[in-house]
Design an enzyme around this catalytic site. Structure first.
Site, PDB file in Angstrom:
ATOM      1  N   GLU A  51       0.834  -1.215   0.000  1.00  0.00           N
ATOM      2  CA  GLU A  51       0.000   0.000   0.000  1.00  0.00           C
ATOM      3  C   GLU A  51       0.866   1.262   0.000  1.00  0.00           C
ATOM      4  OE1 GLU A  51      -2.459  -1.424   3.339  1.00  0.00           O
ATOM      5  OE2 GLU A  51      -4.204  -0.912   2.116  1.00  0.00           O
ATOM      6  N   GLU A  91      -4.071  -9.617   3.261  1.00  0.00           N
ATOM      7  CA  GLU A  91      -4.913  -9.345   4.428  1.00  0.00           C
ATOM      8  C   GLU A  91      -6.050 -10.342   4.607  1.00  0.00           C
ATOM      9  OE1 GLU A  91      -3.626  -7.131   2.450  1.00  0.00           O
ATOM     10  OE2 GLU A  91      -2.932  -5.396   3.586  1.00  0.00           O
TER      11      GLU A  91
END
Ligand SMILES: NC(=O)c1ccc[n+]([C@@H]2O[C@H](COP(=O)([O-])OP(=O)(O)OC[C@H]3O[C@@H](n4cnc5c(N)ncnc54)[C@H](O)[C@@H]3O)[C@@H](O)[C@H]2O)c1
Length: 693
Positions: free
Chosen positions: A99, A119
């Site tokens: 990210e 995730e």
């Protein structure tokens, strides 16, 4: 922060994997801010020291209030910078690590880098822009696939998808600085990922695509919340302005991160790592080198086990009794690889390369070259003893000798050799090339380095190895047995196969106990019971009639030609009702809660006995076994975790009640369960105490 001419290089150095803990976030914010304000800096490169770029969040911070700055804040600050920002990645830029790169203008990668957003595997979704930015860069389909699978992609694919701009051979930082200088010299336009629209725009007119994706995912994910949240978040990326989308992602993330599912999934994540620790191993013990394997038997299991070795690049020789059996085994292996190629999961060259690592022979002499031998012949003690007698004569002195037996006594098998220290069980699960679980059965005399070698090999071939002790059925099958008994018992007391299976599926299992029997073949247990001179009430009647399950089109259910969908059968109902009558059992309506508890609590009870006997080192090992080998829903964290969660007193009381209702003594709570419940204790603390001791 270092300087290379007009380029500032920010290096994250937080060994071992540069996890994004508080100090790292604060450090990045500080140095990006400094570099942005420094007029002599014309471009900024961000990289990681050591073996990888940032490999994700610091999981121990999950579920606790996060010390500022949050990751999203750091990324927002990077996005405001008006000079070129370049992330130079290597190793495994994952999760929050990836990210951060999405906040930069450009991404360059070393060859061999694997990039992803894992995730979902911890029951959450990316929470710092991943779901909003990745689809803008690589497109909705690719982005969603990466987020839903959680699997990383290789640098080459990332380049093709637009996730990275260049692959840098040689020195990564030097290459990244050169890239930065090129960007400056060429005055390349700077656009942040958040401002891209071309790849998501086409989806704006098709919100139905997300409904389709959601429907598909719900079918597969068996009660998991995170995959649906991921689709919701990506839908927001397409339908909302970027800042609103980020807000939506944050809300979805926050809800998941404090939820029970993610807690259970994080527990399993750590449980898997804990399972690698064997309490009484001498420190500094090195596993033996395993360069060549031999598998004895090319049947269902031998074939799958051999594939697992070949898939990991380890050459393997398969030994069979005759050419015909060998050919059959190799045909199946080749067919399996072909299916993977057709599905697009494997490239033809790769399948060929793997297949080429497999050799077949009918001569036991092949064993002479093996560093590890895995026996997967028929489940009969006499045959196993013959095989191990031969192995003892032929194998190298330091070869690891393993049996894949499901139930037989590994110590007895070991005793047929003059080297019981070299012998252990490696209990694979079917299909062995797919299933992750590997029970490593430690014999009375198994040497520590033999155990360590089996664990290391297990990991190398992509399995999750868990050490268990010798007993009938080890951990998994031993706990499965009371569940199967209760499933049949429920039929006799008033339920039908479809009621029991539906309750199990609703709980989160991929299939219920009767659908599973039909898949595995009802005749397997029937033959074993015949040999033992025992009989069970319903399954054996079905097998007597040639109803072996899916393979004969009839079992507990009917299967239409070519279909695996179970259809309830009135004839089976008649058999069940007649059996109740014959045994004088009054049939009654059994509610879902009782069905689920009677399937699961006896397993927990058996798990308690297993813990008490020291067959498993810790409760979390049992949980890992059930999640990776038996389809226990990961979001419920495994049977022992689930029991702790419900409260052991409740489990004890319900078992006592069911023992009374059904007149079934085997349901009575075990001594350990009774004791822990009385102490208000938990299986988790029992396991922990034992490990510490
Ligand atoms: N099938 C499963 O789901 C499963 C799961 C876990 C463990 N196991 C265990 O794995 C073992 C093998 O099971 P399977 O299902 O693969 O059986 P299988 O019948 O499919 O295969 C056994 C193979 O061993 C070969 N064989 C027999 N004696 C041999 C010998 N002396 N030398 C070389 N090859 C010989 C046979 O020709 C046959 O091909 C058993 O111990 C079983 O309990 C099976």
């Amino acid at each position: 922060m270092q300087r290379d001419g007009a380029v500032a290089v920010i290096v994250v150095d937080n060994p071992p994997v540069n996890a994004l803990k508080h100090e790292v976030r604060a450090g990045m914010l500080e140095h990006f801010t400094k570099a942005a304000a420094d007029n002599s800096v014309e471009a900024i490169v961000l990289t990681g020291a050591g073996r990888t770029f940032m490999a994700g969040a610091d999981i121990t911070e999950f579920g606790k209030p996060m010390k500022p700055p949050g990751l999203a804040e750091v990324i927002a600050a990077i996005e405001k910078i008006h000079k070129p920002t370049i992330a130079a990645v290597h190793g495994t830029p994952l999760g929050g690590g990836l990210e951060v790169t999405l906040g930069c203008h450009f991404r360059v990668a070393a060859p061999g880098t694997r990039l992803g957003l894992p995730e979902i595997k911890l029951g959450i979704i990316p929470g710092a822009g991943g779901t909003q930015l990745l689809p803008r860069l690589v497109g909705v389909e690719k982005g969603l696939a990466m987020i839903l699978s959680g699997d990383p992609i290789p640098a080459k694919d990332a380049l093709a998808a637009g996730l990275v701009d260049e692959i840098i051979e040689g020195d990564l930082v030097k290459g990244a600085v050169a890239f930065a200088k090129k960007v400056i010299a060429e005055k390349r336009p700077l656009r942040h990922v958040r401002d891209l629209d071309d790849k998501i725009a086409p989806f704006r007119a098709h919100p139905d695509k997300f409904n389709e994706a959601a429907a598909n995912v719900s079918k597969k994910s068996r009660g998991l919340e995170a995959p649906l949240a991921a689709i919701e978040a990506v839908r927001a990326a397409v339908t909302l302005p970027v800042d609103d989308g980020l807000k939506r992602e944050r809300e979805l993330f926050m809800k998941l991160v404090v939820g029970e599912q993610s807690k259970a999934q994080r527990y399993i994540f750590f449980a898997e790592r804990e399972a690698a620790k064997i309490p009484d191993m001498p420190s500094g013990l090195k596993p033996r080198e395993v360069a060549r394997a031999v598998v004895i038997g090319a049947g269902t299991m031998g074939g799958g086990i051999s594939m697992s070795f070949a898939n990991a690049g380890i050459p393997v020789t398969v030994v069979e009794t005759n050419e015909e059996a060998l050919k059959r085994g190799f045909d199946t292996i080749q067919k399996n690889y072909q299916i993977s190629v057709q599905r697009g999961a494997l490239k033809q060259e790769e399948a060929d390369r793997r297949f080429a690592l497999l050799t077949g022979t009918t001569s036991m002499d092949a064993v002479k070259d093996a560093d590890i031998v895995i026996e997967a012949v028929f489940e009969e003690m006499e045959i196993k003893k013959q095989v191990f007698g031969a192995l003892d004569k032929l194998a190298k002195p330091n070869a690891v000798l393993a049996t894949n037996t499901s139930y037989l006594n590994v110590d007895q098998i070991a005793q047929t050799t003059k080297r019981p220290k070299e012998v252990l069980g490696t209990h694979f699960f079917s299909p062995a090339n797919v299933m992750k679980l590997l029970e490593i059965v430690r014999g009375k005399e198994t040497a520590p380095d033999v155990l360590a070698t089996a664990m290391a090999v297990g990991r190398k071939i992509g399995k999750v190895p868990v050490v268990v002790g010798v007993c009938h059925g080890f951990v998994g099958n031993r706990m499965l047995s009371p569940r199967q008994n209760q499933a049949e018992r429920l039929l006799l007391e008033g339920a039908l196969p479809r009621d029991v299976d539906a309750a199990a599926v609703e709980f989160g299992f991929p299939m219920g106990p009767f659908a599973m029997s039909d898949l595995a073949g009802i005749d397997v247990g029937w033959r074993i019971r015949k040999a033992l001179g025992t009989r069970n009430e319903i399954a054996d009647q079905l097998a007597d009639k040639g109803r072996y399950g899916q393979k004969t089109g009839r079992g507990f259910y009917i299967y239409e030609k070519g279909s695996r969908s179970p259809i309830p059968d009135p004839e089976v109902e008649e058999i069940i009702v007649a059996a109740s009558k014959r045994l004088g059992i009054a049939r009654r309506v059994i509610d879902k809660q009782e069905i689920v508890e009677r399937l699961i609590f006896p397993m927990i009870n058996e798990g308690a006995k297993i813990l008490d006997e020291g067959i498993a080192y810790r409760a979390s090992d049992i949980d890992v076994i059930w999640v990776y080998g038996y389809g226990w829903p990961v979001w419920r964290g495994g049977p022992m975790y689930y029991a702790d969660h419900l409260g052991l007193a409740y489990v004890r009381d319900q078992l006592a009640k069911y023992a009374k209702v059904s007149g079934n003594k085997s349901l009575e709570p075990s001594p350990l369960l009774t004791r822990l419940a009385a102490e208000n204790g938990s299986f988790a603390s029992f396991g922990a105490k034992k490990s510490a001791a």
